[in-house]
Design a protein around this motif. Structure first.
Motif, PDB file in Angstrom:
ATOM      1  N   GLU A 217     -61.964  40.554  27.259  1.00  0.00           N
ATOM      2  CA  GLU A 217     -61.794  41.968  27.597  1.00  0.00           C
ATOM      3  C   GLU A 217     -62.839  42.498  28.577  1.00  0.00           C
ATOM      4  OE1 GLU A 217     -61.410  44.432  24.146  1.00  0.00           O
ATOM      5  OE2 GLU A 217     -60.051  43.035  23.130  1.00  0.00           O
ATOM      6  N   LYS A 218     -63.979  41.847  28.686  1.00  0.00           N
ATOM      7  CA  LYS A 218     -65.057  42.369  29.534  1.00  0.00           C
ATOM      8  C   LYS A 218     -65.417  41.451  30.697  1.00  0.00           C
ATOM      9  CE  LYS A 218     -65.519  45.834  26.669  1.00  0.00           C
ATOM     10  NZ  LYS A 218     -65.055  47.194  27.036  1.00  0.00           N
ATOM     11  N   ILE A 219     -65.470  40.139  30.445  1.00  0.00           N
ATOM     12  CA  ILE A 219     -65.950  39.212  31.476  1.00  0.00           C
ATOM     13  C   ILE A 219     -64.825  38.762  32.405  1.00  0.00           C
ATOM     14  CG2 ILE A 219     -66.983  36.949  31.884  1.00  0.00           C
ATOM     15  CD1 ILE A 219     -68.595  37.330  29.323  1.00  0.00           C
ATOM     16  N   LEU A 220     -63.718  38.305  31.837  1.00  0.00           N
ATOM     17  CA  LEU A 220     -62.621  37.826  32.682  1.00  0.00           C
ATOM     18  C   LEU A 220     -61.905  38.981  33.375  1.00  0.00           C
ATOM     19  CD1 LEU A 220     -60.897  35.045  30.549  1.00  0.00           C
ATOM     20  CD2 LEU A 220     -62.588  34.777  32.360  1.00  0.00           C
ATOM     21  N   HIS A 221     -61.506  38.729  34.613  1.00  0.00           N
ATOM     22  CA  HIS A 221     -60.754  39.724  35.376  1.00  0.00           C
ATOM     23  C   HIS A 221     -59.367  39.891  34.739  1.00  0.00           C
ATOM     24  CE1 HIS A 221     -58.817  41.802  38.677  1.00  0.00           C
ATOM     25  NE2 HIS A 221     -59.998  41.939  39.268  1.00  0.00           N
ATOM     26  N   PRO A 222     -58.894  41.147  34.555  1.00  0.00           N
ATOM     27  CA  PRO A 222     -57.587  41.372  33.905  1.00  0.00           C
ATOM     28  C   PRO A 222     -56.441  40.626  34.570  1.00  0.00           C
ATOM     29  CG  PRO A 222     -58.790  43.432  34.105  1.00  0.00           C
ATOM     30  CD  PRO A 222     -59.580  42.412  34.864  1.00  0.00           C
ATOM     31  N   ASP A 223     -56.436  40.579  35.913  1.00  0.00           N
ATOM     32  CA  ASP A 223     -55.362  39.868  36.617  1.00  0.00           C
ATOM     33  C   ASP A 223     -55.389  38.379  36.305  1.00  0.00           C
ATOM     34  OD1 ASP A 223     -54.582  42.248  37.737  1.00  0.00           O
ATOM     35  OD2 ASP A 223     -55.631  41.922  39.630  1.00  0.00           O
ATOM     36  N   PHE A 224     -56.590  37.840  36.140  1.00  0.00           N
ATOM     37  CA  PHE A 224     -56.723  36.418  35.817  1.00  0.00           C
ATOM     38  C   PHE A 224     -56.266  36.156  34.382  1.00  0.00           C
ATOM     39  CE2 PHE A 224     -59.226  32.713  34.391  1.00  0.00           C
ATOM     40  CZ  PHE A 224     -58.777  31.789  35.320  1.00  0.00           C
ATOM     41  N   VAL A 225     -56.617  37.034  33.449  1.00  0.00           N
ATOM     42  CA  VAL A 225     -56.211  36.894  32.045  1.00  0.00           C
ATOM     43  C   VAL A 225     -54.692  36.847  31.938  1.00  0.00           C
ATOM     44  CG1 VAL A 225     -56.191  37.994  29.766  1.00  0.00           C
ATOM     45  CG2 VAL A 225     -58.293  37.955  31.118  1.00  0.00           C
ATOM     46  N   ASN A 226     -54.004  37.676  32.732  1.00  0.00           N
ATOM     47  CA  ASN A 226     -52.549  37.750  32.670  1.00  0.00           C
ATOM     48  C   ASN A 226     -51.883  36.433  33.094  1.00  0.00           C
ATOM     49  OD1 ASN A 226     -52.568  40.406  31.791  1.00  0.00           O
ATOM     50  ND2 ASN A 226     -52.475  41.242  33.868  1.00  0.00           N
ATOM     51  N   LYS A 227     -52.606  35.579  33.804  1.00  0.00           N
ATOM     52  CA  LYS A 227     -52.049  34.298  34.248  1.00  0.00           C
ATOM     53  C   LYS A 227     -52.294  33.175  33.238  1.00  0.00           C
ATOM     54  CE  LYS A 227     -52.829  35.378  39.151  1.00  0.00           C
ATOM     55  NZ  LYS A 227     -53.560  34.971  40.373  1.00  0.00           N
ATOM     56  N   LEU A 228     -53.101  33.455  32.229  1.00  0.00           N
ATOM     57  CA  LEU A 228     -53.481  32.410  31.271  1.00  0.00           C
ATOM     58  C   LEU A 228     -52.499  32.327  30.122  1.00  0.00           C
ATOM     59  CD1 LEU A 228     -57.346  33.041  31.027  1.00  0.00           C
ATOM     60  CD2 LEU A 228     -56.155  31.339  32.429  1.00  0.00           C
ATOM     61  N   ASP A 229     -52.355  31.119  29.587  1.00  0.00           N
ATOM     62  CA  ASP A 229     -51.599  30.888  28.368  1.00  0.00           C
ATOM     63  C   ASP A 229     -52.632  30.815  27.236  1.00  0.00           C
ATOM     64  OD1 ASP A 229     -49.789  30.263  26.418  1.00  0.00           O
ATOM     65  OD2 ASP A 229     -49.555  28.163  27.029  1.00  0.00           O
ATOM     66  N   ILE A 230     -52.888  31.935  26.573  1.00  0.00           N
ATOM     67  CA  ILE A 230     -54.025  32.049  25.643  1.00  0.00           C
ATOM     68  C   ILE A 230     -53.602  31.677  24.230  1.00  0.00           C
ATOM     69  CG2 ILE A 230     -55.713  33.615  24.620  1.00  0.00           C
ATOM     70  CD1 ILE A 230     -55.536  35.270  27.204  1.00  0.00           C
ATOM     71  N   THR A 231     -54.353  30.737  23.638  1.00  0.00           N
ATOM     72  CA  THR A 231     -54.216  30.399  22.214  1.00  0.00           C
ATOM     73  C   THR A 231     -55.600  30.341  21.619  1.00  0.00           C
ATOM     74  OG1 THR A 231     -54.173  28.034  22.774  1.00  0.00           O
ATOM     75  CG2 THR A 231     -52.050  29.121  22.427  1.00  0.00           C
ATOM     76  N   TYR A 232     -55.752  30.882  20.404  1.00  0.00           N
ATOM     77  CA  TYR A 232     -57.048  30.925  19.752  1.00  0.00           C
ATOM     78  C   TYR A 232     -57.159  29.847  18.675  1.00  0.00           C
ATOM     79  CZ  TYR A 232     -57.114  35.555  21.886  1.00  0.00           C
ATOM     80  OH  TYR A 232     -57.062  36.593  22.785  1.00  0.00           O
TER      81      TYR A 232
END
Length: 232
Positions: A217-232
């Protein structure tokens, strides 16, 4: 990918370094059959820069437990096993360790995650200025600026977060080398406490939550986050 994920506890104990291996081997040798001793000589381990370096490591194909009479650390080996599984392994291990009674006080609880973003797709640009949000800049007129690395520490309540960003950096995991934007976050609490399993588990979970929030939420650029396939 996630390059490294380490959870570390530094502690005070009266147990000798010669006896610590016997305790951990009794507790974990069946589940973690591989035993490796640190290659750092004994005389160097007493120096300040090595004093919290683990003396031994027990491991299986999924996880490792590294330890000395001053530090215990847990690490995921191979592919990340997701936080719920990793956290359960840590909790069960700490319960066994604390029941032995040799840990007198905890002086540091830390979680360190290192990630590397490579250019693996044409639409996934990994220059640091497009990966990281709000990078600091000198903004000097007439000059082109290239950011190579950035290091800072944030504090919140009793926790601190040392953040290292590096552009076009190389990092090696086992026999594989990764080249790209490195984001290294070391979250820790250095409050000395009496041994309490509930407190330590809650603090680990809190540090993980805050570190994940900082990262996405703070370090990664929002546009870049939207391109990621995020799994925790």
């Amino acid at each position: 990918p996630l390059i490294s994920s380490v959870v570390e506890l530094r502690y005070v104990s009266e147990i000798s370094s010669s006896k610590i291996a016997l305790v951990f081997f009794k507790l974990f040798s069946e589940e973690f059959p591989e035993l490796e001793e640190s290659k750092i000589p004994k005389e160097l381990r007493e120096k300040e820069e090595f004093i919290f370096t683990p003396q031994y490591t027990l491991s299986n194909e999924n996880y490792s437990i590294s330890f000395s009479n001053k530090v215990i650390s847990f690490q995921v080996l191979g592919e990340y096993k997701y936080w719920d599984n990793y956290f359960m392994f840590i909790c069960k291990s700490l319960e066994k360790i604390f029941q032995e009674g040799f840990v007198l006080r905890i002086t540091r609880i830390g979680i360190r995650y290192i990630s590397c973003f490579e250019k693996v797709k044409e639409d996934l640009i990994t220059n640091i200025t497009e990966v990281v949000n709000n990078l600091p800049s000198l903004n000097v007129d007439g000059y082109e600026e290239k950011i190579n690395s950035y290091n800072t520490t944030l504090t919140k309540d009793e926790n601190s977060y040392r953040i290292l960003l590096a552009n076009n950096a190389k990092v090696t995991k086992k026999d594989q080398t990764f080249n790209g934007t490195i984001i290294d976050i070391d979250a820790r609490s250095e409050k000395t406490i009496e041994v309490s399993l509930d407190y330590v588990i809650n603090k680990i979970e809190n540090l993980h939550f805050e570190e994940k929030k900082l990262f996405f939420e703070k370090i990664l650029h929002p546009d870049f986050v939207n391109k990621l396939d995020i799994t925790y």
